[in-house]
Motif scaffolding. Structure first.
Motif, PDB file in Angstrom:
ATOM      1  N   GLY A  48       1.604  16.429  -6.622  1.00 24.75           N
ATOM      2  CA  GLY A  48       3.039  16.187  -6.747  1.00 24.75           C
ATOM      3  C   GLY A  48       3.727  15.671  -5.499  1.00 24.75           C
ATOM      4  N   PHE A  49       2.964  15.316  -4.466  1.00 23.95           N
ATOM      5  CA  PHE A  49       3.569  14.806  -3.241  1.00 23.95           C
ATOM      6  C   PHE A  49       3.787  13.295  -3.328  1.00 23.95           C
ATOM      7  N   LYS A  50       4.720  12.822  -2.535  1.00 22.76           N
ATOM      8  CA  LYS A  50       5.017  11.392  -2.418  1.00 22.76           C
ATOM      9  C   LYS A  50       4.334  10.881  -1.158  1.00 22.76           C
ATOM     10  N   VAL A  51       3.558   9.801  -1.307  1.00 24.04           N
ATOM     11  CA  VAL A  51       2.774   9.253  -0.203  1.00 24.04           C
ATOM     12  C   VAL A  51       3.216   7.823   0.100  1.00 24.04           C
ATOM     13  N   TYR A  52       3.430   7.557   1.379  1.00 24.74           N
ATOM     14  CA  TYR A  52       3.660   6.203   1.870  1.00 24.74           C
ATOM     15  C   TYR A  52       2.509   5.853   2.804  1.00 24.74           C
ATOM     16  N   MET A  53       1.995   4.644   2.651  1.00 19.56           N
ATOM     17  CA  MET A  53       0.989   4.119   3.583  1.00 19.56           C
ATOM     18  C   MET A  53       1.529   2.822   4.153  1.00 19.56           C
ATOM     19  N   VAL A  54       1.621   2.770   5.473  1.00 22.85           N
ATOM     20  CA  VAL A  54       1.994   1.535   6.151  1.00 22.85           C
ATOM     21  C   VAL A  54       0.720   0.987   6.767  1.00 22.85           C
ATOM     22  N   GLN A  55       0.368  -0.238   6.383  1.00 21.96           N
ATOM     23  CA  GLN A  55      -0.843  -0.863   6.917  1.00 21.96           C
ATOM     24  C   GLN A  55      -0.447  -1.872   7.984  1.00 21.96           C
ATOM     25  N   PHE A  56      -1.048  -1.685   9.159  1.00 23.75           N
ATOM     26  CA  PHE A  56      -0.777  -2.551  10.299  1.00 23.75           C
ATOM     27  C   PHE A  56      -1.909  -3.559  10.466  1.00 23.75           C
ATOM     28  N   LEU A  57      -1.535  -4.811  10.746  1.00 23.04           N
ATOM     29  CA  LEU A  57      -2.493  -5.885  11.004  1.00 23.04           C
ATOM     30  C   LEU A  57      -3.453  -6.094   9.836  1.00 23.04           C
ATOM     31  N   LYS A  58      -2.961  -5.851   8.638  1.00 23.07           N
ATOM     32  CA  LYS A  58      -3.744  -6.105   7.428  1.00 23.07           C
ATOM     33  C   LYS A  58      -2.876  -6.892   6.459  1.00 23.07           C
ATOM     34  N   GLU A  59      -3.414  -7.971   5.946  1.00 24.58           N
ATOM     35  CA  GLU A  59      -2.691  -8.734   4.935  1.00 24.58           C
ATOM     36  C   GLU A  59      -3.620  -9.245   3.840  1.00 24.58           C
ATOM     37  N   THR A  60      -4.917  -9.136   4.041  1.00 23.76           N
ATOM     38  CA  THR A  60      -5.827  -9.631   3.018  1.00 23.76           C
ATOM     39  C   THR A  60      -5.833  -8.713   1.808  1.00 23.76           C
ATOM     40  N   ASP A  61      -6.168  -9.289   0.678  1.00 21.11           N
ATOM     41  CA  ASP A  61      -6.254  -8.554  -0.575  1.00 21.11           C
ATOM     42  C   ASP A  61      -7.457  -7.609  -0.520  1.00 21.11           C
ATOM     43  N   THR A  62      -7.217  -6.337  -0.803  1.00 18.30           N
ATOM     44  CA  THR A  62      -8.311  -5.373  -0.857  1.00 18.30           C
ATOM     45  C   THR A  62      -8.264  -4.644  -2.187  1.00 18.30           C
ATOM     46  N   GLY A  63      -9.420  -4.215  -2.651  1.00 19.26           N
ATOM     47  CA  GLY A  63      -9.539  -3.604  -3.973  1.00 19.26           C
ATOM     48  C   GLY A  63      -8.653  -2.392  -4.175  1.00 19.26           C
ATOM     49  N   GLU A  64      -8.502  -1.563  -3.139  1.00 18.56           N
ATOM     50  CA  GLU A  64      -7.714  -0.342  -3.316  1.00 18.56           C
ATOM     51  C   GLU A  64      -6.259  -0.641  -3.640  1.00 18.56           C
ATOM     52  N   LEU A  65      -5.743  -1.778  -3.180  1.00 22.14           N
ATOM     53  CA  LEU A  65      -4.345  -2.122  -3.468  1.00 22.14           C
ATOM     54  C   LEU A  65      -4.107  -2.274  -4.964  1.00 22.14           C
ATOM     55  N   HIS A  66      -5.094  -2.768  -5.688  1.00 23.61           N
ATOM     56  CA  HIS A  66      -4.957  -2.964  -7.133  1.00 23.61           C
ATOM     57  C   HIS A  66      -4.841  -1.628  -7.862  1.00 23.61           C
ATOM     58  N   THR A  67      -5.503  -0.619  -7.354  1.00 25.36           N
ATOM     59  CA  THR A  67      -5.404   0.717  -7.939  1.00 25.36           C
ATOM     60  C   THR A  67      -4.132   1.412  -7.491  1.00 25.36           C
ATOM     61  N   LEU A  68      -3.854   1.363  -6.198  1.00 24.90           N
ATOM     62  CA  LEU A  68      -2.710   2.101  -5.662  1.00 24.90           C
ATOM     63  C   LEU A  68      -1.375   1.621  -6.236  1.00 24.90           C
ATOM     64  N   LYS A  69      -1.277   0.346  -6.583  1.00 27.05           N
ATOM     65  CA  LYS A  69      -0.007  -0.142  -7.143  1.00 27.05           C
ATOM     66  C   LYS A  69       0.299   0.501  -8.497  1.00 27.05           C
ATOM     67  N   ASN A  70      -0.712   1.081  -9.122  1.00 31.38           N
ATOM     68  CA  ASN A  70      -0.526   1.743 -10.408  1.00 31.38           C
ATOM     69  C   ASN A  70      -0.299   3.247 -10.281  1.00 31.38           C
ATOM     70  N   ILE A  71      -0.291   3.760  -9.068  1.00 32.99           N
ATOM     71  CA  ILE A  71      -0.061   5.184  -8.839  1.00 32.99           C
ATOM     72  C   ILE A  71       1.385   5.349  -8.392  1.00 32.99           C
ATOM     73  N   GLU A  72       2.165   5.979  -9.238  1.00 29.35           N
ATOM     74  CA  GLU A  72       3.614   6.026  -9.058  1.00 29.35           C
ATOM     75  C   GLU A  72       4.061   6.550  -7.696  1.00 29.35           C
ATOM     76  N   ASN A  73       3.488   7.597  -7.193  1.00 29.47           N
ATOM     77  CA  ASN A  73       3.969   8.201  -5.955  1.00 29.47           C
ATOM     78  C   ASN A  73       3.144   7.844  -4.732  1.00 29.47           C
ATOM     79  N   PHE A  74       2.423   6.730  -4.795  1.00 28.38           N
ATOM     80  CA  PHE A  74       1.643   6.247  -3.643  1.00 28.38           C
ATOM     81  C   PHE A  74       2.071   4.807  -3.388  1.00 28.38           C
ATOM     82  N   LYS A  75       2.855   4.608  -2.356  1.00 27.12           N
ATOM     83  CA  LYS A  75       3.402   3.281  -2.045  1.00 27.12           C
ATOM     84  C   LYS A  75       2.761   2.729  -0.776  1.00 27.12           C
ATOM     85  N   VAL A  76       2.359   1.459  -0.830  1.00 32.06           N
ATOM     86  CA  VAL A  76       1.754   0.786   0.322  1.00 32.06           C
ATOM     87  C   VAL A  76       2.733  -0.269   0.827  1.00 32.06           C
TER      88      VAL A  76
END
Length: 175
Positions: free
Chosen positions: A31-59
């Motif tokens: 039930g926690f809200k998670v923010y991930m800030v990625q530094f010096l990363k802009e390429t497409d990675t597989g985890e982003l496709h999953t994380l965008k579907n998780i409501e309380n996990f924002k990248v």
């Protein structure tokens, strides 16, 4: 969360980002809200496709170039410096306004080593962290000053890696 700690995932081995994402998914599951800030990363990675579907996990990413830092020319580095300033201001706002329960600063150590931030900049973030927020910092070669402030430090150590045998990063496994 009653008491958030400071965690560091560092070392030359693979798995720092993966470990922090795993921790974040566990937190969301409780039930926690998670923010991930990625530094010096802009390429497409597989985890982003999953994380965008998780409501309380924002990248959040602020870098517009998909080039590696060491390939940027001086003008591109100036643009990146402005983007990293915005990222830093964003992180300060997240901490000061308690916008999440878990804040992952992925590859913050790379931002230090690339001279986008100083160790003191990152120590300031640790200093202003509210007691309720879990702060996770990742990246190779964590400075000793940051290690000393952390409650948990995990070092990923490379023992053997397929890259050493000429096997490049693989789609769906390394990115």
């Amino acid at each position: 969360m009653e008491r958030g700690l400071i965690q560091v995932y560092t070392g030359d081995g693979k798995g720092k980002t993966t470990a922090s994402i795993g921790l974040g998914i566990r937190a969301v599951g409780r039930g926690f809200k998670v923010y991930m800030v990625q530094f010096l990363k802009e390429t497409d990675t597989g985890e982003l496709h999953t994380l965008k579907n998780i409501e309380n996990f924002k990248v959040f990413r602020f870098q517009s170039s998909d080039k590696f830092f060491w390939t940027l020319n001086e003008e591109e580095k100036k643009v990146l410096a402005k983007e990293m300033k915005k990222a830093y201001e964003f992180v300060v706002d997240v901490l000061e306004n308690k916008k999440c329960d878990v804040l992952i600063l992925d590859e913050i150590m790379a931002a230090i080593h690339s001279k986008m931030y100083t160790v003191e900049d990152v120590l300031k973030l640790i200093e202003i962290k509210p007691k309720e927020i879990e702060l996770v910092l990742t990246g190779r070669s964590a400075p000793q000053e940051i290690i000393e402030k952390a409650d948990l430090v995990t070092e990923m150590k490379a023992i053997k890696h397929p890259f050493e045998r000429g096997i490049p990063a693989r789609y769906g496994i390394e990115y």
